[in-house]
Enzyme design. Structure first.
Site, PDB file in Angstrom:
ATOM      1  N   ASP A  96     -26.815  37.976   0.472  1.00  0.00           N
ATOM      2  CA  ASP A  96     -27.150  37.706  -0.441  1.00  0.00           C
ATOM      3  C   ASP A  96     -27.916  37.452  -0.349  1.00  0.00           C
ATOM      4  O   ASP A  96     -28.894  36.664   0.886  1.00  0.00           O
ATOM      5  CB  ASP A  96     -27.135  37.554  -2.369  1.00  0.00           C
ATOM      6  CG  ASP A  96     -26.838  36.425  -2.280  1.00  0.00           C
ATOM      7  OD1 ASP A  96     -26.153  35.280  -0.991  1.00  0.00           O
ATOM      8  OD2 ASP A  96     -26.512  35.314  -3.384  1.00  0.00           O
ATOM      9  N   GLU A 157     -24.387  33.479  -3.466  1.00  0.00           N
ATOM     10  CA  GLU A 157     -24.616  32.303  -2.815  1.00  0.00           C
ATOM     11  C   GLU A 157     -26.077  31.455  -2.827  1.00  0.00           C
ATOM     12  O   GLU A 157     -26.244  30.532  -3.759  1.00  0.00           O
ATOM     13  CB  GLU A 157     -25.041  32.139  -1.811  1.00  0.00           C
ATOM     14  CG  GLU A 157     -24.424  30.662  -0.457  1.00  0.00           C
ATOM     15  CD  GLU A 157     -26.590  30.223  -0.510  1.00  0.00           C
ATOM     16  OE1 GLU A 157     -26.423  28.929  -0.205  1.00  0.00           O
ATOM     17  OE2 GLU A 157     -27.487  31.038  -0.620  1.00  0.00           O
TER      18      GLU A 157
END
Length: 410
Positions: A96, A157
């Site tokens: 991400d 994350e």
């Protein structure tokens, strides 16, 4: 063979591996990953995982996709060895990126070059690092297919670490020699990180007409006492810094409450960030701040103070970690960085990363090491990474993989 012969053989093999690594291959994959997006919040990481899966499968990796939530899957790729990753290095990344936001001079998800820099959201954090890892693993596997390597790429994350927590909960098998998290460190070897805990405090009061506020109990006024307590605790933490990592600290990230200007607020919510030092317990931190805040609220001679209640929850825990700078794995990383053209300098981070999860689960030496600038490029408009640093990173990762295999001399 003598030890001298073995050393020469290892050197020749390392040279063959690094010769197979070129900047254009890294940039091409990084550009593909940047185009895949993966804003968090605001989207999913699925396109990035698909791109990575294709690139890794093309080099012969064994792919495992583990769904964490719809459209959001962790990816594990293994090369060499017996297929379990035993005896080799574990590389760690995330799929991400933070939302692009405003201020870009061009489309943030259409990569472009400016001189020796690659520009695009995620170029530094951490699509560039992921591309360097894949190209490095390909080069190692082509020359030394017996060398085991594992790449774990988590989702989420940048927000709640749902992917890393899912990985931890599954208690995966594997005995790795060490972990390298490819976060942007400017190729400095980070041997220790603070942790991060996200907390949510709910303050409940009683509503009333604003014409007679003493009939109610303002949750927003009580929140001011809570914030004062947090600020006081933050000041106290300054007097107990870690000699390497500095102090733990608080941040009040958001406050939300009330229903209108003419109504005494019966609800208020605080979202808090608490940076932790290795060994601190988030549950204890929450319990203590609730107790201190409740005493502060009750101690005020404010109407309705006795009607105020506080509850709290932990939204996310990202543990810190500490690796001995004298550990053999750190020495191998230093040697690899220097052979790839870097300084081999070690340091610590006040930021947090998912390396702490891996360190806790596998009980292995862990470092953070990657291309890019976490302070001046990551999460910024026109985020960029130096292309020569991507090349240095790939060569470094390849040399670490070679030196971290039990089949190689040390």
């Amino acid at each position: 063979m003598t030890s001298i012969d073995l050393a020469a053989t290892d050197t020749r093999r390392a040279e063959k591996v690094t010769e197979r690594i070129d900047a254009e291959s890294i940039v091409a994959l990084a550009e593909e990953l940047i185009r895949a997006g993966g804003e968090n919040p605001g989207g999913t990481e699925e396109a990035t995982v698909v791109s990575l899966s294709g690139a890794l499968a093309a080099i012969g990796a064994r792919i495992e996709v583990d769904e964490v939530a719809p459209g959001r899957s962790n990816l594990t790729a293994r090369l060499g060895g017996d297929g379990t990753g035993n005896g080799g290095v574990l590389f760690l990344g995330h799929s991400d990126v933070v939302p692009a936001g405003a201020g870009w001079t061009a489309d943030p998800f259409e990569p472009r070059r400016w001189g020796d820099r690659l520009i695009g959201r995620g170029s530094s954090d951490m699509k560039g690092g992921l591309a360097s890892l894949v190209v490095a693993m390909n080069a190692v596997h082509a020359v030394a297919p017996e060398v085991p390597m594992t790449l774990l790429v988590t989702v989420d994350e940048e927000r709640d670490a749902a992917g890393a927590q899912h990985y931890v909960a599954s208690e995966p098998a594997g005995e790795y020699t060490g972990c390298v998290a490819a976060e942007p460190t400017g190729m400095q070897i980070i041997t220790a990180c603070r942790g991060a805990t996200n907390l949510r405090l709910e303050i409940t009061g009683a509503s009333a007409h604003a014409g007679n506020p003493d009939d109610g109990a303002s949750a927003i006024l009580a929140a001011s006492d809570v914030i004062g307590t947090i600020e006081a605790d933050d000041v106290a933490l300054r007097s107990h810094p870690d000699p390497e990592l500095g102090r733990a600290c608080w941040n009040v990230g958001s406050i939300r409450g009330g229903h209108g200007t003419s109504i005494v607020a019966d609800q208020c919510e605080l979202a808090l960030d608490r940076r932790t030092l290795p060994g601190e317990d988030p549950a204890t931190i929450l319990s203590e701040i609730l107790a201190q805040s409740t005493r502060a609220v009750r101690g005020r001679s404010r109407a309705g103070a006795e009607r105020i209640s506080l509850t709290g929850s932990i939204d996310m825990i990202m543990p810190g970690f500490r690796t001995d700078p004298e550990d053999d794995f750190v020495a191998r990383c230093q040697d690899a960085v220097r052979r790839a053209g870097g300084s081999g300098e070690t340091g610590v981070w006040t930021a947090a990363c998912e390396g702490g999860f891996v360190n806790r689960v596998h009980q292995i030496p862990t470092v953070v090491l990657g291309p890019g600038d976490v302070n001046n490029q990551a999460h910024q408009p026109d985020e960029s990474v130096e292309i020569p640093e991507l090349l240095e990173a790939a060569r470094t990762y390849a040399l670490i993989a070679l030196r971290s295999s039990k089949s190689m001399t040390t």
